[in-house]
Write a protein that holds these residues in place. Structure first.
Motif, short mmCIF file in Angstrom:
data_model
loop_
_atom_site.label_atom_id
_atom_site.label_comp_id
_atom_site.label_asym_id
_atom_site.label_seq_id
_atom_site.Cartn_x
_atom_site.Cartn_y
_atom_site.Cartn_z
N GLN A 26 82.15 113.64 69.28
CA GLN A 26 83.10 113.15 68.30
C GLN A 26 83.33 111.64 68.36
O GLN A 26 83.49 110.99 67.34
N THR A 27 83.33 111.09 69.56
CA THR A 27 83.59 109.65 69.71
C THR A 27 82.50 108.85 69.01
O THR A 27 82.79 107.90 68.28
N ARG A 28 81.26 109.25 69.21
CA ARG A 28 80.17 108.54 68.53
C ARG A 28 80.24 108.76 67.02
O ARG A 28 80.03 107.84 66.23
N PHE A 29 80.56 109.98 66.61
CA PHE A 29 80.60 110.27 65.18
C PHE A 29 81.75 109.57 64.47
O PHE A 29 81.71 109.35 63.27
N ASN A 112 66.61 119.70 65.79
CA ASN A 112 67.24 120.49 66.85
C ASN A 112 68.13 119.56 67.68
O ASN A 112 68.07 118.33 67.54
N SER A 113 68.95 120.17 68.53
CA SER A 113 69.97 119.37 69.22
C SER A 113 69.34 118.40 70.24
O SER A 113 69.90 117.34 70.49
N ILE A 119 68.41 110.70 69.39
CA ILE A 119 68.64 109.71 68.32
C ILE A 119 70.07 109.18 68.37
O ILE A 119 70.30 107.98 68.25
N LEU A 120 71.03 110.09 68.56
CA LEU A 120 72.44 109.66 68.53
C LEU A 120 72.74 108.67 69.64
O LEU A 120 73.59 107.79 69.48
N THR A 121 72.05 108.81 70.78
CA THR A 121 72.32 107.92 71.90
C THR A 121 71.41 106.68 71.89
O THR A 121 71.48 105.86 72.81
N SER A 122 70.59 106.55 70.86
CA SER A 122 69.72 105.37 70.75
C SER A 122 70.57 104.12 70.51
O SER A 122 71.56 104.15 69.77
N ALA A 123 70.15 103.01 71.12
CA ALA A 123 70.87 101.74 70.92
C ALA A 123 70.87 101.33 69.45
O ALA A 123 71.78 100.62 68.99
N TYR A 124 69.88 101.76 68.71
CA TYR A 124 69.83 101.42 67.27
C TYR A 124 71.07 101.93 66.52
O TYR A 124 71.49 101.35 65.53
#
Ligand SMILES: O=C(CO)COP(=O)(O)O
Length: 147
Positions: A26-29, A112-113, A119-124
């Motif tokens: 949630q924090t990233r989203f 898939n998760s 991808i979600l944790t990518s620096a980009y």
């Protein structure tokens, strides 16, 4: 600051997995603009308590095509699509079309998760200066055709 836009889509048997994964992150989203197909979007909104998710039509009713159109317009930076590999879907042509248009426009796609996590944790994802390179299709649009 350029906020990144994520499209979230899941088939019925994969909805819980997607909603749980988004809730865990949630924090990233919170930093991202979210688009979703109808039912996926409703479940996400209920689970996250967010009223700012752009909810489109349900997938089989045209929602997959709406997400595809947004990708073609350049409005989506990442597609997270947990499609169900174990169950046929009545709108299979729409699903193929969505995956095709994401490949065409060079959009990262997580099916898939595990991939979604990478991808979600990518620096980009948090780099305001980074945008996925948009392909140049002028060779195609400007091709020489005689009427
Ligand atoms: O069918 C879907 C993707 O192909 C998802 O649609 P819903 O989120 O409306 O269930």
């Amino acid at each position: 600051m350029a906020v990144k836009s994520v499209a979230l889509v899941a088939h019925d048997n994969k909805k819980k997995e997607l909603v749980d994964w988004v809730a865990r992150n949630q924090t990233r989203f919170a930093q991202l603009e979210l688009f979703a197909t109808g039912t996926t979007g409703r479940l996400l909104a209920e689970s996250l308590g967010r009223d700012d998710i752009h909810r489109l039509l349900s997938g089989p009713l045209g929602g997959d095509q709406q997400i595809g159109a947004k990708i073609a317009e350049g409005a989506i930076d990442l597609l997270v699509f947990f499609w169900d590999p174990l169950e046929p879907q009545p709108h299979d042509p729409d699903i193929k079309a969505l995956l095709r248009i994401a490949a065409l426009w060079n959009i990262p796609v997580a099916c898939n998760s595990a991939t979604a996590e990478f991808i979600l944790t990518s620096a980009y994802m948090t780099d305001d200066q980074y945008a996925v390179p948009r392909p140049d299709f002028s060779y195609y649009t400007d091709r020489n055709l005689q009427p």
